[in-house]
Scaffold this motif. Sequence first.
Motif, PDB file in Angstrom:
ATOM      1  N   ASP A  50      17.053 -13.504  45.548  1.00 19.14           N
ATOM      2  CA  ASP A  50      17.540 -12.917  44.294  1.00 19.14           C
ATOM      3  C   ASP A  50      18.572 -13.813  43.621  1.00 19.14           C
ATOM      4  N   GLU A  51      19.448 -14.411  44.405  1.00 17.73           N
ATOM      5  CA  GLU A  51      20.452 -15.307  43.842  1.00 17.73           C
ATOM      6  C   GLU A  51      19.790 -16.529  43.215  1.00 17.73           C
ATOM      7  N   ALA A  52      18.792 -17.077  43.885  1.00 24.23           N
ATOM      8  CA  ALA A  52      18.109 -18.267  43.379  1.00 24.23           C
ATOM      9  C   ALA A  52      17.335 -17.982  42.098  1.00 24.23           C
ATOM     10  N   LEU A  53      16.826 -16.773  41.963  1.00 23.38           N
ATOM     11  CA  LEU A  53      16.012 -16.422  40.796  1.00 23.38           C
ATOM     12  C   LEU A  53      16.811 -15.763  39.677  1.00 23.38           C
ATOM     13  N   ALA A  54      18.089 -15.542  39.896  1.00 27.16           N
ATOM     14  CA  ALA A  54      18.909 -14.877  38.889  1.00 27.16           C
ATOM     15  C   ALA A  54      19.083 -15.758  37.648  1.00 27.16           C
ATOM     16  N   ASP A  55      19.049 -15.112  36.508  1.00 23.86           N
ATOM     17  CA  ASP A  55      19.321 -15.813  35.257  1.00 23.86           C
ATOM     18  C   ASP A  55      20.821 -15.978  35.092  1.00 23.86           C
ATOM     19  N   GLY A  56      21.195 -16.865  34.223  1.00 29.24           N
ATOM     20  CA  GLY A  56      22.608 -17.062  33.972  1.00 29.24           C
ATOM     21  C   GLY A  56      22.889 -18.513  33.631  1.00 29.24           C
ATOM     22  N   GLU A  82      26.047 -28.479  43.924  1.00 31.12           N
ATOM     23  CA  GLU A  82      26.440 -28.092  45.283  1.00 31.12           C
ATOM     24  C   GLU A  82      25.893 -26.710  45.639  1.00 31.12           C
ATOM     25  N   ASP A  83      25.932 -25.809  44.661  1.00 34.09           N
ATOM     26  CA  ASP A  83      25.387 -24.465  44.886  1.00 34.09           C
ATOM     27  C   ASP A  83      23.874 -24.523  45.104  1.00 34.09           C
ATOM     28  N   LEU A  84      23.208 -25.354  44.319  1.00 32.30           N
ATOM     29  CA  LEU A  84      21.760 -25.487  44.456  1.00 32.30           C
ATOM     30  C   LEU A  84      21.379 -26.105  45.796  1.00 32.30           C
ATOM     31  N   ALA A 112      19.009 -24.213  48.404  1.00 33.15           N
ATOM     32  CA  ALA A 112      17.788 -24.879  48.868  1.00 33.15           C
ATOM     33  C   ALA A 112      17.758 -24.939  50.391  1.00 33.15           C
ATOM     34  N   ALA A 113      18.873 -25.249  51.016  1.00 31.52           N
ATOM     35  CA  ALA A 113      18.917 -25.319  52.477  1.00 31.52           C
ATOM     36  C   ALA A 113      18.614 -23.957  53.097  1.00 31.52           C
ATOM     37  N   GLU A 114      19.201 -22.905  52.542  1.00 32.74           N
ATOM     38  CA  GLU A 114      18.935 -21.560  53.087  1.00 32.74           C
ATOM     39  C   GLU A 114      17.489 -21.148  52.878  1.00 32.74           C
ATOM     40  N   LEU A 115      16.949 -21.427  51.697  1.00 29.45           N
ATOM     41  CA  LEU A 115      15.570 -21.056  51.417  1.00 29.45           C
ATOM     42  C   LEU A 115      14.601 -21.827  52.310  1.00 29.45           C
ATOM     43  N   ARG A 116      14.890 -23.102  52.554  1.00 33.05           N
ATOM     44  CA  ARG A 116      14.041 -23.886  53.465  1.00 33.05           C
ATOM     45  C   ARG A 116      14.063 -23.272  54.867  1.00 33.05           C
ATOM     46  N   LYS A 163      18.321 -29.806  36.039  1.00 29.77           N
ATOM     47  CA  LYS A 163      17.154 -29.019  35.650  1.00 29.77           C
ATOM     48  C   LYS A 163      16.071 -29.071  36.728  1.00 29.77           C
ATOM     49  N   SER A 164      15.799 -30.262  37.272  1.00 34.57           N
ATOM     50  CA  SER A 164      14.775 -30.368  38.317  1.00 34.57           C
ATOM     51  C   SER A 164      15.234 -29.667  39.598  1.00 34.57           C
ATOM     52  N   ALA A 165      16.526 -29.744  39.893  1.00 35.57           N
ATOM     53  CA  ALA A 165      17.058 -29.064  41.083  1.00 35.57           C
ATOM     54  C   ALA A 165      16.924 -27.552  40.938  1.00 35.57           C
ATOM     55  N   THR A 166      17.235 -27.038  39.762  1.00 32.79           N
ATOM     56  CA  THR A 166      17.102 -25.604  39.504  1.00 32.79           C
ATOM     57  C   THR A 166      15.648 -25.171  39.648  1.00 32.79           C
ATOM     58  N   ARG A 167      14.726 -25.960  39.100  1.00 30.02           N
ATOM     59  CA  ARG A 167      13.296 -25.637  39.186  1.00 30.02           C
ATOM     60  C   ARG A 167      12.835 -25.629  40.645  1.00 30.02           C
ATOM     61  N   HIS A 168      13.293 -26.605  41.415  1.00 27.89           N
ATOM     62  CA  HIS A 168      12.879 -26.691  42.819  1.00 27.89           C
ATOM     63  C   HIS A 168      13.399 -25.492  43.619  1.00 27.89           C
ATOM     64  N   VAL A 169      14.633 -25.113  43.391  1.00 22.16           N
ATOM     65  CA  VAL A 169      15.200 -23.952  44.091  1.00 22.16           C
ATOM     66  C   VAL A 169      14.426 -22.692  43.713  1.00 22.16           C
ATOM     67  N   ARG A 170      14.077 -22.555  42.446  1.00 23.33           N
ATOM     68  CA  ARG A 170      13.293 -21.397  42.016  1.00 23.33           C
ATOM     69  C   ARG A 170      11.915 -21.395  42.688  1.00 23.33           C
ATOM     70  N   ASP A 171      11.303 -22.572  42.819  1.00 26.48           N
ATOM     71  CA  ASP A 171      10.002 -22.670  43.489  1.00 26.48           C
ATOM     72  C   ASP A 171      10.106 -22.256  44.959  1.00 26.48           C
ATOM     73  N   LEU A 172      11.167 -22.709  45.634  1.00 26.80           N
ATOM     74  CA  LEU A 172      11.384 -22.304  47.027  1.00 26.80           C
ATOM     75  C   LEU A 172      11.556 -20.790  47.128  1.00 26.80           C
ATOM     76  N   ALA A 173      12.325 -20.209  46.208  1.00 27.51           N
ATOM     77  CA  ALA A 173      12.555 -18.764  46.225  1.00 27.51           C
ATOM     78  C   ALA A 173      11.260 -17.993  45.981  1.00 27.51           C
ATOM     79  N   CYS A 174      10.453 -18.473  45.058  1.00 27.85           N
ATOM     80  CA  CYS A 174       9.178 -17.804  44.785  1.00 27.85           C
ATOM     81  C   CYS A 174       8.250 -17.873  45.993  1.00 27.85           C
ATOM     82  N   ALA A 175       8.247 -19.003  46.690  1.00 27.44           N
ATOM     83  CA  ALA A 175       7.422 -19.122  47.897  1.00 27.44           C
ATOM     84  C   ALA A 175       7.905 -18.149  48.966  1.00 27.44           C
TER      85      ALA A 175
END
Length: 126
Positions: A21-27, A33-35, A39-43, A90-102
Motif C-alpha cells: 500500500d505504501e509503494a502504491l500510494a499517490d502523493g 532512499e525511501d524507494l 524495493a528491498a522489502e518488496l523483493r 521516475k524509473s525508481a518509482t515505476r520499478h517499486v510500483r511494479d514490485l508492489a503490483c507483483a
Amino acid sequence: MTTTPPATAPAQLRRACAVIDEALADGPPRRIEDLLGLAAELRAHLDMLLPAAEQHLNTLWRGDPLWYSRRTTLDDIPRLLEAGLGDGLKSATRHVRDLACACRKLLGWLGDASEPADAAALRAGG
C-alpha cells in the motif's frame, strides 16, 4: 485500492500488505532512499511468495488459459527482481510500483478461497 489482510493474518503478511500500500500510494515524489527501502522489502516479500505461487501453479491444469497467464507472470518476476531501480527518480518509482503490483498479484492468487492448502499455510505463517 488497499491490500487488506484478514484480521487473523500473521504479522509478516500484514507487513507485506502495508508495504504494498505504501509503494502504491499517490502523493509527492519519494526520496530515492525511501524507494530503495521499499524495493528491498518488496523483493524480500516476493522471494517469500514465489515458492508458494509455484506450488499453486502446479495445482492448475496446464491447458487452462489461467495457467498460461500465471506462468507468464511468474516467469517475469525473476527479471523484475534482477532489475535495478534505474537512473532516476521516475524509473525508481515505476520499478517499486511494479514490485508492489507483483506482490499484490501473488497475494491475490494465494488468498483466493478456492486455492489449495499451501496458500493457507503461507497465510498462517508457515
